[in-house]
Design a protein around this motif. Structure first.
Motif, PDB file in Angstrom:
ATOM      1  N   SER A 164     -57.153  32.615  17.415  1.00  0.00           N
ATOM      2  CA  SER A 164     -58.442  32.317  16.786  1.00  0.00           C
ATOM      3  C   SER A 164     -58.911  30.959  17.281  1.00  0.00           C
ATOM      4  O   SER A 164     -58.100  30.126  17.709  1.00  0.00           O
ATOM      5  N   PHE A 165     -60.212  30.707  17.195  1.00  0.00           N
ATOM      6  CA  PHE A 165     -60.744  29.456  17.694  1.00  0.00           C
ATOM      7  C   PHE A 165     -60.235  28.255  16.894  1.00  0.00           C
ATOM      8  O   PHE A 165     -60.012  27.175  17.449  1.00  0.00           O
ATOM      9  N   ASP A 206     -58.614   9.631  24.617  1.00  0.00           N
ATOM     10  CA  ASP A 206     -59.780   9.855  25.485  1.00  0.00           C
ATOM     11  C   ASP A 206     -59.928  11.338  25.817  1.00  0.00           C
ATOM     12  O   ASP A 206     -61.048  11.864  25.878  1.00  0.00           O
ATOM     13  N   LEU A 207     -58.805  12.008  26.045  1.00  0.00           N
ATOM     14  CA  LEU A 207     -58.856  13.442  26.344  1.00  0.00           C
ATOM     15  C   LEU A 207     -59.492  14.211  25.201  1.00  0.00           C
ATOM     16  O   LEU A 207     -60.312  15.103  25.413  1.00  0.00           O
ATOM     17  N   ASN A 256     -63.409  17.742  23.511  1.00  0.00           N
ATOM     18  CA  ASN A 256     -63.145  17.941  22.085  1.00  0.00           C
ATOM     19  C   ASN A 256     -62.907  19.396  21.702  1.00  0.00           C
ATOM     20  O   ASN A 256     -62.240  19.688  20.703  1.00  0.00           O
ATOM     21  N   ASN A 257     -63.428  20.334  22.475  1.00  0.00           N
ATOM     22  CA  ASN A 257     -63.246  21.749  22.135  1.00  0.00           C
ATOM     23  C   ASN A 257     -61.884  22.286  22.576  1.00  0.00           C
ATOM     24  O   ASN A 257     -61.480  23.378  22.157  1.00  0.00           O
ATOM     25  N   LEU A 258     -61.188  21.550  23.424  1.00  0.00           N
ATOM     26  CA  LEU A 258     -59.907  22.025  23.951  1.00  0.00           C
ATOM     27  C   LEU A 258     -58.729  21.617  23.063  1.00  0.00           C
ATOM     28  O   LEU A 258     -57.669  22.256  23.121  1.00  0.00           O
ATOM     29  N   PHE A 294     -67.458  25.786  28.190  1.00  0.00           N
ATOM     30  CA  PHE A 294     -67.316  27.232  28.388  1.00  0.00           C
ATOM     31  C   PHE A 294     -66.560  27.893  27.245  1.00  0.00           C
ATOM     32  O   PHE A 294     -66.930  28.976  26.763  1.00  0.00           O
ATOM     33  N   ILE A 295     -65.512  27.217  26.757  1.00  0.00           N
ATOM     34  CA  ILE A 295     -64.607  27.838  25.797  1.00  0.00           C
ATOM     35  C   ILE A 295     -65.298  28.156  24.471  1.00  0.00           C
ATOM     36  O   ILE A 295     -64.967  29.137  23.801  1.00  0.00           O
TER      37      ILE A 295
END
Length: 634
Positions: A109-110, A223-224, A229-231, A261-262
């Motif tokens: 799930s997301f 920083d990553l 932020n979506n990863l 993209f994700i």
């Protein structure tokens, strides 16, 4: 072909060919005429012939270890081999090993995607990006976390975007459908292809991935998370148990694309994408219907093989890649002793001495930079044959009744080993190749040249052969690896293995100009009709080939009278012929296309010829009337 005689031979030559017109055909023509690529190979060359000889030795070791292990190392090797050869049990289990992985994928799930991705990673399933650890390019004493692009099924991004491979995508569709049919499952292949095409379109090319400075993008974990932020990269790393202060991101633009993209991809498409990747990853270890469909696409269609390798050979390749130092320990105990190691060390020392002299006398480099180049050479480390200490695999559960499980547990062992060392001091004794490997390498972060026992045999090294033969074969391989320390990538590292600028600006510019000449020399050479060589992708290897012949020749000159004749040929001529003969090969057209896209090495016919023509002594050695411009970097 006579497998008992794979070394240097005058019988391989075609003396009807003018060496001035086609030196490769002159040195190897008779071999090329009578050699047929075996049905289970995509190419056939000296490396493959020696590989086959080594595989027979390893087969004997594995079979004996599976029947009557005499120690713990033989037991894990023997049990692994027995599991791979238990065809009845593997057939009975069919696709059962995929069940647990599919359960993970069905529950993706997301809101918990980072944790789900970590579970997939620990299940041996490739995700959208790659992670690993190596010495920090700018702090070579410490292991760093590296993150790069990934997520593709086909060998390279060009398969998705280059017209040369336009027919492959439709066949890839068929392959995915066939695999799903075997499993009794269906997905929308178009969505899968669209995802992979999007990843490919935003991936760097192989040539771009050679620019190490641009690949070095150091970011804190905080920083990553802010940039991507979506990863949820910190959550992903925490789930893997990674303790890192920073990561080196090779492809930040790719991660930026992936971050956007994700969030726009349907969760069901993501699940189907990972189910395909699970099948693709596990297929070689499942029942025969999966194995053969996997081979039909990745073997027949992509490389042109006509027949799959024997099961025992496939099993040994997996063992070598999974617990390779255990297998290698058994190999060197039988096949590579201290005497062979000492003879190889003598050759290495000769070549290092020759390169030192060449550096001292090079005309285009200033004394300021030359001093640092010599300092780097004085710090070179050499590894020959096998590690001083073999890796301990005793913590891995190796079962005679669980081939896919053995592969997975070995993979997890290696992944954890890499991730647990992040932030720790680099182990300078570690090897990147297993002892039976027919290859060699230069590691810039350790500033070391490494020669596994597997390559220190004919046709590359024969203690009973003429010096001219050995210096033309293994001597040029040794010099090739040394030159990598000074090619377009290696020259960015100092003697400590740190990526720093140790050149003055004027010398660096001269080096770039000479490198550009080599790039142009090779760029656009036609391998087969319609397929051309990429001089940028192959630049480092071409520099090393050209430098390798120059340096090994100098080393031979210190040992023998070059004009002395042996079997009607001078030592000088034998040196060049021996060099060309180690690159004799035949390659299927589909494999040519694949290699032209992904391989940083030039084809054998160019490796065996261009460095010879570039050598200043060629015209004298073969009474050549044709004067060629020479490009001399090292």
């Amino acid at each position: 072909m006579d497998k008992e005689n794979i070394g240097f031979s005058l019988e391989y030559m075609n003396r009807n060919i003018n060496p001035d017109e086609n030196f490769y055909e002159y040195a190897c023509g008779k071999w090329l005429e009578r050699t047929v690529i075996p049905a289970h190979r995509s190419r056939y060359n000296t490396f493959m012939m020696l590989y086959e000889r080594n595989m027979e030795i390893l087969k004997d070791i594995c079979e004996r270890s599976s029947r009557n292990p005499k120690n713990s190392v033989e037991r894990i090797v023997g049990d692994f081999y027995a599991s791979a050869m238990d065809i009845d049990l593997i057939e009975k289990n069919g696709s059962r090993p995929l069940k647990k992985v599919f359960e993970i994928i069905d529950n993706i799930s997301f809101d918990k995607l980072p944790e789900d991705l970590a579970r997939l990673t620990m299940s041996g399933i490739p995700i959208f990006f790659d992670i690993g650890s190596e010495g920090d390019l700018k702090n070579s004493d410490v292991y760093a976390l590296y993150i790069s692009q990934g997520g593709l099924s086909l060998p390279d991004r060009d398969y998705y975007i280059n017209d040369m491979f336009s027919g492959v995508i439709s066949k890839f569709n068929d392959h995915v459908k066939n695999m799903m049919d075997i499993l009794g499952y269906s997905i929308d292949y178009r969505n899968l292809i669209n995802i992979e095409k999007s990843l490919a379109e935003h991936s760097k090319s192989r040539e771009d991935l050679r620019d190490l400075e641009k690949l070095y993008n150091k970011m804190s974990i905080k920083d990553l998370d802010e940039r991507y932020n979506n990863l949820g990269i910190s959550r992903y790393l925490n789930s893997l148990g990674v303790n890192a202060d920073y990561a080196i991101v090779a492809t930040p633009d790719y991660l930026s694309f992936l971050n956007g993209f994700i969030k726009d991809v349907d969760i069901n498409d993501i699940k189907e994408y990972f189910k395909w990747h699970a099948i693709n990853a596990y297929a070689p270890y499942l029942s025969n219907d999966f194995v053969m469909e996997n081979f039909n696409f990745f073997g027949k269609i992509l490389t042109g093989k006509e027949k799959i390798e024997e099961r025992w050979e496939r099993a040994i390749r997996v063992i070598d890649s999974s617990i390779g130092e255990a297998l290698g320990e058994l190999y060197v105990n039988e096949r590579f002793g201290p005497a062979a190691r000492q003879k190889a060390e003598t050759l290495v020392n000769d070549v290092l001495s020759a390169f030192k002299s060449r550096l001292e006398n090079i005309e285009w480099m200033s004394n300021e930079t030359k001093k640092k180049a010599l300092e780097k050479l004085s710090m070179f480390k050499t590894k020959i044959g096998y590690p001083d200490h073999f890796r301990d695999y005793s913590s891995i559960e190796i079962r005679r009744d669980d081939y896919p499980g053995n592969v997975l547990r070995s993979m997890v062992f290696e992944l954890k080993r890499q991730l647990n060392r992040i932030g720790r001091q680099v182990d300078k004794g570690e090897w990147e190749m297993t002892p039976p490997t027919v290859n060699a390498y230069y590691n810039p972060v350790n500033n070391e040249i490494v020669f596994p026992a597997g390559i220190l045999q004919p046709p590359f090294f024969d203690p009973g052969a003429y010096d001219a033969v050995n210096y033309g074969a293994i001597g040029t391989v040794i010099a090739h690896e040394i030159t990598h320390g000074y090619d377009d990538q290696g020259s960015n590292f100092d003697g400590h293995g740190n990526m720093v600028q140790w050149w003055n600006d004027n010398d660096r510019q001269k080096f770039r100009e000479l490198s550009e000449k080599i790039k142009k020399l090779y760029n656009g050479l036609e391998i087969i009709p319609g397929v051309k060589l990429n001089g940028g992708l192959t630049l480092g290897e071409n520099i090393a080939d050209i430098g390798g012949v120059l340096i090994a020749y100098d080393a031979l000159k210190m040992r023998v009278n070059l004009n002395e004749k042996l079997n009607g040929l001078t030592n000088e001529q034998i040196f060049f012929i021996s060099y060309a003969q180690i690159w004799r090969e035949k390659v299927r057209d589909d494999e040519v296309k694949r290699l032209a896209t992904i391989d940083p090495h030039s084809p054998g016919k160019f490796r065996g010829q261009i460095p010879v023509y570039n050598h200043p002594a060629f015209e004298r050695a073969f009474n050549s009337k044709r004067k060629r411009d020479k490009i001399i970097i090292w």
